[in-house]
Motif scaffolding. Structure first.
Motif, short mmCIF file in Angstrom:
data_model
loop_
_atom_site.label_atom_id
_atom_site.label_comp_id
_atom_site.label_asym_id
_atom_site.label_seq_id
_atom_site.Cartn_x
_atom_site.Cartn_y
_atom_site.Cartn_z
N PRO A 131 14.76 18.66 68.69
CA PRO A 131 13.74 18.52 67.63
C PRO A 131 13.08 17.15 67.70
N LEU A 132 11.83 17.11 67.29
CA LEU A 132 11.05 15.86 67.29
C LEU A 132 11.07 15.28 65.89
N SER A 133 11.34 13.96 65.77
CA SER A 133 11.57 13.35 64.46
C SER A 133 10.70 12.12 64.27
N ASP A 134 10.41 11.82 63.01
CA ASP A 134 9.84 10.54 62.61
C ASP A 134 10.98 9.71 62.03
N PRO A 135 11.37 8.62 62.67
CA PRO A 135 12.51 7.84 62.17
C PRO A 135 12.27 7.23 60.79
N LEU A 136 11.01 7.10 60.37
CA LEU A 136 10.74 6.51 59.06
C LEU A 136 11.25 7.39 57.93
N THR A 137 10.90 8.67 57.98
CA THR A 137 11.24 9.57 56.88
C THR A 137 12.37 10.54 57.23
N GLY A 138 12.72 10.64 58.50
CA GLY A 138 13.75 11.58 58.90
C GLY A 138 13.24 13.00 59.09
N LEU A 139 11.94 13.24 58.94
CA LEU A 139 11.39 14.57 59.15
C LEU A 139 11.65 15.00 60.59
N SER A 140 12.18 16.20 60.79
CA SER A 140 12.54 16.70 62.11
C SER A 140 12.04 18.13 62.26
N LEU A 141 11.30 18.40 63.35
CA LEU A 141 10.71 19.72 63.56
C LEU A 141 10.82 20.12 65.03
N ASP A 142 10.78 21.43 65.27
CA ASP A 142 10.63 21.93 66.63
C ASP A 142 9.15 21.80 66.98
N ALA A 143 8.81 20.77 67.75
CA ALA A 143 7.40 20.48 67.98
C ALA A 143 7.21 19.82 69.34
N PHE A 144 6.03 20.09 69.91
CA PHE A 144 5.61 19.37 71.11
C PHE A 144 5.12 17.97 70.73
N SER A 145 4.46 17.87 69.58
CA SER A 145 3.97 16.57 69.12
C SER A 145 3.97 16.54 67.60
N LEU A 146 3.98 15.34 67.05
CA LEU A 146 4.01 15.13 65.60
C LEU A 146 3.17 13.89 65.31
N THR A 147 2.29 13.99 64.32
CA THR A 147 1.44 12.86 63.96
C THR A 147 1.62 12.54 62.48
N ARG A 148 1.92 11.28 62.21
CA ARG A 148 2.10 10.82 60.83
C ARG A 148 0.80 10.18 60.31
N HIS A 149 0.40 10.58 59.11
CA HIS A 149 -0.75 9.97 58.43
C HIS A 149 -0.27 9.31 57.14
N VAL A 150 -0.78 8.12 56.87
CA VAL A 150 -0.40 7.37 55.67
C VAL A 150 -1.65 7.14 54.82
N GLU A 151 -1.57 7.48 53.54
CA GLU A 151 -2.65 7.23 52.59
C GLU A 151 -2.12 6.32 51.47
N MET A 152 -3.00 5.49 50.95
CA MET A 152 -2.62 4.59 49.86
C MET A 152 -3.61 4.74 48.71
N LEU A 153 -3.10 4.68 47.49
CA LEU A 153 -3.95 4.75 46.30
C LEU A 153 -4.65 3.41 46.12
N GLN A 154 -5.99 3.45 46.08
CA GLN A 154 -6.77 2.21 46.04
C GLN A 154 -7.93 2.34 45.06
N TRP A 155 -8.47 1.15 44.71
CA TRP A 155 -9.68 1.11 43.89
C TRP A 155 -10.89 1.40 44.78
N GLN A 156 -11.81 2.17 44.23
CA GLN A 156 -13.08 2.42 44.90
C GLN A 156 -14.21 2.38 43.88
N GLU A 157 -15.33 1.87 44.31
CA GLU A 157 -16.49 1.83 43.42
C GLU A 157 -17.23 3.16 43.48
N GLU A 158 -17.52 3.70 42.31
CA GLU A 158 -18.30 4.93 42.21
C GLU A 158 -19.61 4.62 41.52
#
Length: 300
Positions: free
Chosen positions: A40-67
């Motif tokens: 299984p392919l894992s992300d050591p940060l979160t421990g997520l483990s899947l049967d996968a050829f590839s795995l891509t992690r995306h990170v989003e952060m809550l931020q201020w934006q002007e509207e």
């Protein structure tokens, strides 16, 4: 690459057994049929483990934006909170003083768009150098846990729908969440053509050319696998888009310079025209020229 593969096929691509390695074919193209296995392919940060050829992690952060919005015919500004994978700079806000004490963090807490590739792939006893054999067989998909059966995470993380959150995180600006995309893998029989390199099978036909389909699900002969690759190569490759802006700017400059050298009434009228008109004429001509060059490159 197409001619090379055709030549190899006409002379015969050897079929090797999947249950033992053969170093005598080092550097050669070979055909192997066997059962695919992997860890299984894992992300050591979160421990997520899947049967996968590839795995891509995306990170989003809550931020201020002007509207920006209009009220009573007047444009107004207000601050809102949004999830973003990019850092939002307060320098772009219309009224910076309104956003005092509402600064965004300078960076994401973890690396985003981090790609993991499964390096444990084995076809029978043959290790595979990469997962490029299989990418033409499907598309990456988001990790969306089924209700009640979410993939396991390390203790300090939790699922919320398709997002992963730190368990002890305090909500607010600067909070982060993760989501994943993966290319699912399955343990089944594949037939592939690869180059023997250092005791592994490499997904390269010729030089550094990659992305050629070199594997088929199930049992298939070398001719069938090679035909799939040759069909792909015969179609050719779409010209890369990065050349378009350079070509456009280059044509703009050429048009502006050449118009001053050519003694033609149309060129003299162009030189005598106001700057904004010359700019518009040059842009239109450069667009036409870039499009024509693109068509020539496509059909060539």
């Amino acid at each position: 690459a197409l001619a090379y593969l055709e030549g190899k096929l006409s002379s015969g691509i050897p079929t090797l057994p999947a249950d033992r390695l053969d170093s005598s074919y080092e550097g050669e193209l070979v055909h192997v049929v066997g059962l695919l296995d992997f860890d299984p392919l894992s992300d050591p940060l979160t421990g997520l483990s899947l049967d996968a050829f590839s795995l891509t992690r995306h990170v989003e952060m809550l931020q201020w934006q002007e509207e920006r919005y209009r009220e009573n015919g007047k444009q107004e500004h207000r601050k809102i909170q949004v999830w973003s994978e990019e850092i939002i700079s307060e320098a772009s806000f219309h009224e910076i003083e309104v956003f005092e004490n509402h600064e965004n963090p300078d960076e994401l807490p973890w690396e985003t768009q981090l790609h993991f590739s499964n390096e444990s792939l084995r076809l029978g006893q043959w290790p595979l150098a990469d997962s490029g054999f299989f990418y033409h067989l499907g598309e990456p998909r988001p990790v969306v846990p089924d209700p009640g059966s979410a993939p396991e995470l390390a203790d300090e993380w939790r699922w919320l729908n398709q997002f992963v959150f730190p368990r002890e995180q305090v909500d607010g600006v600067g909070s982060a969440r993760l989501y994943y995309e993966y290319f699912p893998a399955s343990r089944e029989t594949y037939s592939l053509i690869g180059r023997v390199t250092g005791g592994k099978l490499e997904a390269k036909v010729y030089g550094d050319l990659w992305g050629v389909p070199l594997a088929i699900r199930g049992e298939a002969g070398s001719a069938e696998v090679a035909a799939l690759a040759m069909e792909h190569l015969a179609v050719g490759y779409t010209p890369q888009k990065h050349w378009i802006p350079y070509t456009f700017v280059g044509l703009m400059l050429v048009i502006g310079v050449m118009a001053r050298w050519i003694q033609h009434p149309a060129c003299r009228a162009y030189v005598a025209a106001p700057f904004n008109q010359r700019l518009m004429i040059s842009a239109v001509m450069a667009c036409v020229g870039t499009a024509l060059l693109g068509l020539v490159a496509w059909y060539a």
